[in-house]
Design a protein around this motif. Structure first.
Motif, mmCIF file in Angstrom:
data_model
loop_
_atom_site.group_PDB
_atom_site.id
_atom_site.type_symbol
_atom_site.label_atom_id
_atom_site.label_comp_id
_atom_site.label_asym_id
_atom_site.label_seq_id
_atom_site.Cartn_x
_atom_site.Cartn_y
_atom_site.Cartn_z
ATOM 1 N N GLU A 91 -9.780 5.523 2.067
ATOM 2 C CA GLU A 91 -9.411 4.521 0.978
ATOM 3 C C GLU A 91 -9.162 3.148 1.265
ATOM 4 O O GLU A 91 -8.747 2.849 2.579
ATOM 5 C CB GLU A 91 -8.138 5.000 0.352
ATOM 6 C CG GLU A 91 -7.719 4.207 -1.019
ATOM 7 C CD GLU A 91 -6.584 4.802 -1.516
ATOM 8 O OE1 GLU A 91 -6.676 5.059 -2.934
ATOM 9 O OE2 GLU A 91 -5.458 5.115 -0.892
ATOM 10 N N THR A 92 -9.685 2.248 0.685
ATOM 11 C CA THR A 92 -9.543 0.896 0.589
ATOM 12 C C THR A 92 -9.024 0.272 -0.383
ATOM 13 O O THR A 92 -9.340 0.664 -1.591
ATOM 14 C CB THR A 92 -10.912 0.164 0.968
ATOM 15 O OG1 THR A 92 -11.655 0.554 2.065
ATOM 16 C CG2 THR A 92 -10.807 -1.508 1.154
ATOM 17 N N ILE A 93 -7.844 -0.479 -0.210
ATOM 18 C CA ILE A 93 -7.194 -1.062 -1.231
ATOM 19 C C ILE A 93 -7.227 -2.606 -1.006
ATOM 20 O O ILE A 93 -7.012 -3.203 0.205
ATOM 21 C CB ILE A 93 -5.838 -0.634 -1.375
ATOM 22 C CG1 ILE A 93 -5.742 0.795 -1.706
ATOM 23 C CG2 ILE A 93 -5.107 -1.281 -2.569
ATOM 24 C CD1 ILE A 93 -4.476 1.485 -1.797
ATOM 25 N N PHE A 122 -12.231 -0.292 -9.677
ATOM 26 C CA PHE A 122 -12.069 1.175 -9.061
ATOM 27 C C PHE A 122 -13.392 1.750 -8.878
ATOM 28 O O PHE A 122 -14.080 2.099 -9.754
ATOM 29 C CB PHE A 122 -10.872 2.172 -9.769
ATOM 30 C CG PHE A 122 -9.819 1.393 -10.122
ATOM 31 C CD1 PHE A 122 -8.610 1.487 -9.189
ATOM 32 C CD2 PHE A 122 -9.571 0.532 -11.075
ATOM 33 C CE1 PHE A 122 -7.386 1.015 -9.627
ATOM 34 C CE2 PHE A 122 -8.506 0.004 -11.511
ATOM 35 C CZ PHE A 122 -7.174 0.076 -10.622
ATOM 36 N N GLU A 179 -9.913 -0.900 -5.545
ATOM 37 C CA GLU A 179 -9.477 0.386 -4.839
ATOM 38 C C GLU A 179 -10.845 1.115 -4.751
ATOM 39 O O GLU A 179 -11.722 1.346 -5.738
ATOM 40 C CB GLU A 179 -8.497 1.344 -5.512
ATOM 41 C CG GLU A 179 -8.287 2.761 -4.814
ATOM 42 C CD GLU A 179 -7.202 3.414 -5.329
ATOM 43 O OE1 GLU A 179 -6.660 4.500 -4.748
ATOM 44 O OE2 GLU A 179 -6.697 2.948 -6.640
ATOM 45 N N ALA A 223 -2.713 -5.172 -6.147
ATOM 46 C CA ALA A 223 -3.947 -4.480 -5.951
ATOM 47 C C ALA A 223 -5.113 -5.275 -6.872
ATOM 48 O O ALA A 223 -4.856 -4.898 -8.060
ATOM 49 C CB ALA A 223 -4.093 -3.019 -5.942
ATOM 50 N N PHE A 265 -1.304 -2.384 -9.898
ATOM 51 C CA PHE A 265 -2.618 -3.014 -9.846
ATOM 52 C C PHE A 265 -2.695 -4.114 -10.846
ATOM 53 O O PHE A 265 -2.096 -3.891 -12.122
ATOM 54 C CB PHE A 265 -3.627 -1.628 -10.263
ATOM 55 C CG PHE A 265 -3.697 -0.774 -9.241
ATOM 56 C CD1 PHE A 265 -4.644 -0.959 -8.409
ATOM 57 C CD2 PHE A 265 -2.961 0.427 -9.357
ATOM 58 C CE1 PHE A 265 -4.851 0.019 -7.264
ATOM 59 C CE2 PHE A 265 -3.089 1.319 -8.246
ATOM 60 C CZ PHE A 265 -4.172 1.335 -7.247
ATOM 61 N N ALA A 272 0.737 -1.220 -0.010
ATOM 62 C CA ALA A 272 0.058 0.224 -0.115
ATOM 63 C C ALA A 272 0.771 1.272 -0.021
ATOM 64 O O ALA A 272 0.616 2.098 -0.671
ATOM 65 C CB ALA A 272 -0.864 -0.072 1.223
#
Length: 132
Positions: A107-109, A38, A123, A120, A32, A13
């Protein structure tokens, strides 16, 4: 499957945040998966691939957009068999054709393991409103 160490998710991250902060297109998108999705509160619809996001990113750059600063706080890592989830608060300032703009967002990844690498796959960014 293998459960990654929390520190590995945190490092993956941090690499994304660092690349974003540097407006480093190549390094940022390399983190990614091609089929990553996204969800950004600033976009009308979900972006269903890295290529879709890269297209929007290129338009932003063309318009003069650049990241001036990006700071991550209040992070949390959750790991599971095959991947991990990173959540945080992110404070970002960008330069645009209309002047500088600053945002405070959550934010969430979501990461998955590909071999021994975390990549990733999703997102999600939402505005932080009110006082946490």
């Amino acid at each position: 499957m293998t459960t990654p160490q929390p520190a590995a998710v945190e490092a993956a991250a941090a690499a994304i945040v660092d690349a974003f902060a540097a407006t480093d297109t190549e390094r940022y998108f390399a983190a990614f998966a091609p089929d990553a999705t996204f969800i950004f509160h600033t976009e009308a619809a979900r972006l269903d691939s890295r290529a879709a996001y890269e297209h929007i990113w290129a338009e932003w750059l063309e318009s003069g957009w650049r990241v001036l600063s990006c700071a991550s706080t209040d992070s949390r890592v959750q790991v599971f068999d095959g991947g991990g989830i990173f959540t945080h608060t992110v404070d970002t300032t960008v330069s645009t054709a209309n002047g500088d703009e600053s945002y405070r967002e959550r934010e969430t990844i979501v990461f998955t393991l590909h071999g021994d690498q975390l990549i990733a796959v999703h997102e999600h960014l939402s505005p932080l409103t009110g006082t946490p």
